[in-house]
Design a protein around this motif. Structure first.
Motif, PDB file in Angstrom:
ATOM      1  N   ILE A  27       0.766  -1.475  -0.156  1.00 35.52           N
ATOM      2  CA  ILE A  27      -0.390   0.408  -0.154  1.00 35.52           C
ATOM      3  C   ILE A  27       0.871   1.373  -0.079  1.00 35.52           C
ATOM      4  N   PRO A  28       0.747   2.383  -0.929  1.00 31.21           N
ATOM      5  CA  PRO A  28       1.601   3.127  -0.982  1.00 31.21           C
ATOM      6  C   PRO A  28       1.410   4.262   0.307  1.00 31.21           C
ATOM      7  N   LYS A  29       2.341   4.385   1.105  1.00 28.96           N
ATOM      8  CA  LYS A  29       2.041   5.435   1.687  1.00 28.96           C
ATOM      9  C   LYS A  29       3.048   7.549   2.008  1.00 28.96           C
ATOM     10  N   ASN A  30       2.717   7.689   0.458  1.00 28.50           N
ATOM     11  CA  ASN A  30       3.285   9.158   0.583  1.00 28.50           C
ATOM     12  C   ASN A  30       2.554   8.867  -0.721  1.00 28.50           C
ATOM     13  N   ASP A  31       1.492   9.628  -0.516  1.00 25.96           N
ATOM     14  CA  ASP A  31       0.224   9.856  -1.390  1.00 25.96           C
ATOM     15  C   ASP A  31      -0.415  11.119  -1.175  1.00 25.96           C
ATOM     16  N   LEU A  32      -1.036  11.889  -1.586  1.00 23.20           N
ATOM     17  CA  LEU A  32      -2.431  12.641  -1.653  1.00 23.20           C
ATOM     18  C   LEU A  32      -3.817  11.530  -1.337  1.00 23.20           C
ATOM     19  N   LEU A  33      -4.473  11.915  -0.585  1.00 27.91           N
ATOM     20  CA  LEU A  33      -5.811  10.873  -0.507  1.00 27.91           C
ATOM     21  C   LEU A  33      -6.797  11.666  -0.398  1.00 27.91           C
ATOM     22  N   VAL A  34      -8.178  11.464  -1.089  1.00 29.02           N
ATOM     23  CA  VAL A  34      -9.458  11.885  -0.718  1.00 29.02           C
ATOM     24  C   VAL A  34     -10.261  10.700  -0.227  1.00 29.02           C
ATOM     25  N   ARG A  35     -10.787  11.086   0.507  1.00 30.35           N
ATOM     26  CA  ARG A  35     -12.142  10.085   1.255  1.00 30.35           C
ATOM     27  C   ARG A  35     -13.280  10.747   0.696  1.00 30.35           C
ATOM     28  N   VAL A  36     -14.497  10.557   0.665  1.00 31.30           N
ATOM     29  CA  VAL A  36     -15.740  10.763   0.582  1.00 31.30           C
ATOM     30  C   VAL A  36     -16.849   9.240   1.111  1.00 31.30           C
ATOM     31  N   ASN A  37     -17.785  10.410   2.407  1.00 29.40           N
ATOM     32  CA  ASN A  37     -17.773   9.298   3.622  1.00 29.40           C
ATOM     33  C   ASN A  37     -19.578  10.132   3.580  1.00 29.40           C
ATOM     34  N   ASN A  38     -20.402   8.634   3.438  1.00 24.56           N
ATOM     35  CA  ASN A  38     -21.565   8.368   3.820  1.00 24.56           C
ATOM     36  C   ASN A  38     -22.229   8.163   4.779  1.00 24.56           C
ATOM     37  N   GLY A  39     -22.685   8.458   6.009  1.00 22.17           N
ATOM     38  CA  GLY A  39     -23.423   7.334   6.701  1.00 22.17           C
ATOM     39  C   GLY A  39     -24.638   7.631   7.511  1.00 22.17           C
ATOM     40  N   VAL A  40     -25.746   6.944   8.077  1.00 23.64           N
ATOM     41  CA  VAL A  40     -25.922   7.195   9.440  1.00 23.64           C
ATOM     42  C   VAL A  40     -25.808   8.212  10.835  1.00 23.64           C
ATOM     43  N   ALA A  41     -26.209   8.758  11.456  1.00 21.85           N
ATOM     44  CA  ALA A  41     -25.727   9.492  12.572  1.00 21.85           C
ATOM     45  C   ALA A  41     -26.821   9.375  14.062  1.00 21.85           C
ATOM     46  N   PHE A  42     -26.209   8.941  15.010  1.00 23.68           N
ATOM     47  CA  PHE A  42     -26.581   8.725  16.159  1.00 23.68           C
ATOM     48  C   PHE A  42     -26.433   9.803  17.150  1.00 23.68           C
ATOM     49  N   ALA A  43     -27.470  11.048  17.316  1.00 20.91           N
ATOM     50  CA  ALA A  43     -26.593  12.112  17.797  1.00 20.91           C
ATOM     51  C   ALA A  43     -27.404  11.852  19.443  1.00 20.91           C
ATOM     52  N   ASN A  44     -27.950  11.034  20.103  1.00 19.95           N
ATOM     53  CA  ASN A  44     -29.131  11.305  21.363  1.00 19.95           C
ATOM     54  C   ASN A  44     -27.760   9.882  22.114  1.00 19.95           C
ATOM     55  N   ILE A  45     -26.542   9.873  21.643  1.00 25.60           N
ATOM     56  CA  ILE A  45     -26.190   8.842  22.584  1.00 25.60           C
ATOM     57  C   ILE A  45     -26.049   9.137  24.023  1.00 25.60           C
ATOM     58  N   ASP A  46     -25.594  10.742  24.644  1.00 24.55           N
ATOM     59  CA  ASP A  46     -25.304  10.826  25.460  1.00 24.55           C
ATOM     60  C   ASP A  46     -25.197  12.039  25.179  1.00 24.55           C
ATOM     61  N   GLY A  47     -25.597  13.022  27.118  1.00 26.60           N
ATOM     62  CA  GLY A  47     -25.225  14.031  26.481  1.00 26.60           C
ATOM     63  C   GLY A  47     -26.806  15.318  26.419  1.00 26.60           C
ATOM     64  N   ASN A 206     -24.532  20.094  24.868  1.00 27.03           N
ATOM     65  CA  ASN A 206     -23.168  19.573  24.735  1.00 27.03           C
ATOM     66  C   ASN A 206     -23.874  17.896  23.643  1.00 27.03           C
ATOM     67  N   MET A 207     -23.354  17.516  22.753  1.00 31.25           N
ATOM     68  CA  MET A 207     -24.063  16.177  22.041  1.00 31.25           C
ATOM     69  C   MET A 207     -22.669  15.548  21.309  1.00 31.25           C
ATOM     70  N   LEU A 208     -22.992  14.380  21.655  1.00 34.60           N
ATOM     71  CA  LEU A 208     -22.383  13.156  21.657  1.00 34.60           C
ATOM     72  C   LEU A 208     -22.937  11.942  20.122  1.00 34.60           C
ATOM     73  N   MET A 209     -21.801  11.865  19.227  1.00 33.99           N
ATOM     74  CA  MET A 209     -22.732  11.246  18.472  1.00 33.99           C
ATOM     75  C   MET A 209     -22.109  10.148  17.563  1.00 33.99           C
ATOM     76  N   ILE A 210     -22.102   9.315  16.998  1.00 35.39           N
ATOM     77  CA  ILE A 210     -21.736   8.369  16.952  1.00 35.39           C
ATOM     78  C   ILE A 210     -22.743   8.186  14.628  1.00 35.39           C
ATOM     79  N   VAL A 211     -21.362   7.444  14.460  1.00 40.89           N
ATOM     80  CA  VAL A 211     -21.845   8.129  13.281  1.00 40.89           C
ATOM     81  C   VAL A 211     -20.940   6.716  12.195  1.00 40.89           C
ATOM     82  N   PRO A 212     -21.600   5.691  12.050  1.00 39.59           N
ATOM     83  CA  PRO A 212     -21.016   4.341  10.816  1.00 39.59           C
ATOM     84  C   PRO A 212     -21.223   4.772   9.965  1.00 39.59           C
ATOM     85  N   GLN A 213     -20.056   4.582   8.786  1.00 36.04           N
ATOM     86  CA  GLN A 213     -19.465   5.001   7.120  1.00 36.04           C
ATOM     87  C   GLN A 213     -19.755   3.819   6.475  1.00 36.04           C
ATOM     88  N   ILE A 214     -19.675   4.170   5.432  1.00 36.74           N
ATOM     89  CA  ILE A 214     -19.197   3.315   4.284  1.00 36.74           C
ATOM     90  C   ILE A 214     -18.343   4.412   3.621  1.00 36.74           C
TER      91      ILE A 214
END
Length: 220
Positions: A27-47, A206-214
């Motif tokens: 896996i190359p490790k000297n590169d420029l990486l662009v990631r696009v993420n997309n997922g559901v977000a659970f914002a009522n976990i705590d706080g 005060n907001m804590l959010m958990i986001v599973p993503q693909i």
């Protein structure tokens, strides 16, 4: 949910098209990486949850978040910037049948520091740990008690910690799954006082959010 379905279908087609063309040993490790993420977000976990009012939504639901990461790696260490956009609509019924409809948006922009590592069992798989602290903007708007419009913009602080794994489809493209833990803090929420017999305005959040993503990743 339709967006997630079509997004997953696109990733599957990309995987099928490129899997036979991958001919790399490391896996190359000297590169420029662009990631696009997309997922559901659970914002009522705590706080305090996510509403700009002291309220309890009529039903539990999750929001939607997308994001873009731009990272430069030097060996195993990376640095760059991340942008995230969170969206969620809530409906709440208070005392005496009073109702509130609320649309919530959070924009987050932060520098990122990243560490990547290769799988010992499969050279096409690598893991990543990302961390960042940056600027967050919150906006809540909607109607309360049927005919009163409200707006609650606020600027604040955000932090994120991401754990992910990427499978390289081709020399440039990769498929990624991850989970993001995000914390946001906002104060001075509402731009003015709103008279309501059923709901009370929050002064801070005060907001804590958990986001599973693909997502997908592309290397230059």
């Amino acid at each position: 949910m339709k967006r997630l379905f079509f997004y997953s279908l696109f990733l599957f087609c990309l995987f099928k098209a490129g899997a036979e063309n991958l001919k790399c040993d490391t896996i190359p490790k000297n590169d420029l990486l662009v990631r696009v993420n997309n997922g559901v977000a659970f914002a009522n976990i705590d706080g305090t949850g996510e509403s700009s009012w002291y309220s309890y939504p009529d039903k539990e639901s999750c929001g939607y978040q997308y994001g873009i990461d731009l990272l430069r790696y030097k060996k195993y260490i990376g640095y760059g910037i991340a942008f995230k956009h969170y969206m969620h609509s809530l409906s709440t019924t208070g005392e005496n049948g009073n109702s509130m409809d609320e649309n919530i948006r959070i924009f987050y922009l932060a520098p990122q520091f990243s560490y990547i590592y290769e799988s010992r069992h499969n050279k096409e798989v690598m893991g990543n740990i990302d961390f960042g602290i940056g600027y967050a903007h919150y906006h809540s708007g909607g109607t309360i008690e049927g005919n009163h419009d409200f707006s609650a913009p606020a600027s604040g602080l955000g932090a994120n910690l991401n754990l992910g794994a990427e499978y390289r489809i081709t020399a440039h493209w990769g498929f990624k799954i991850s989970i993001s833990a995000e914390y946001y803090y906002f104060k001075n929420m509402h731009d003015k006082e709103y008279a309501s017999n059923a709901f009370e305005q929050r002064t801070k959040l005060n907001m804590l959010m958990i986001v599973p993503q693909i997502g997908i990743a592309y290397r230059f």
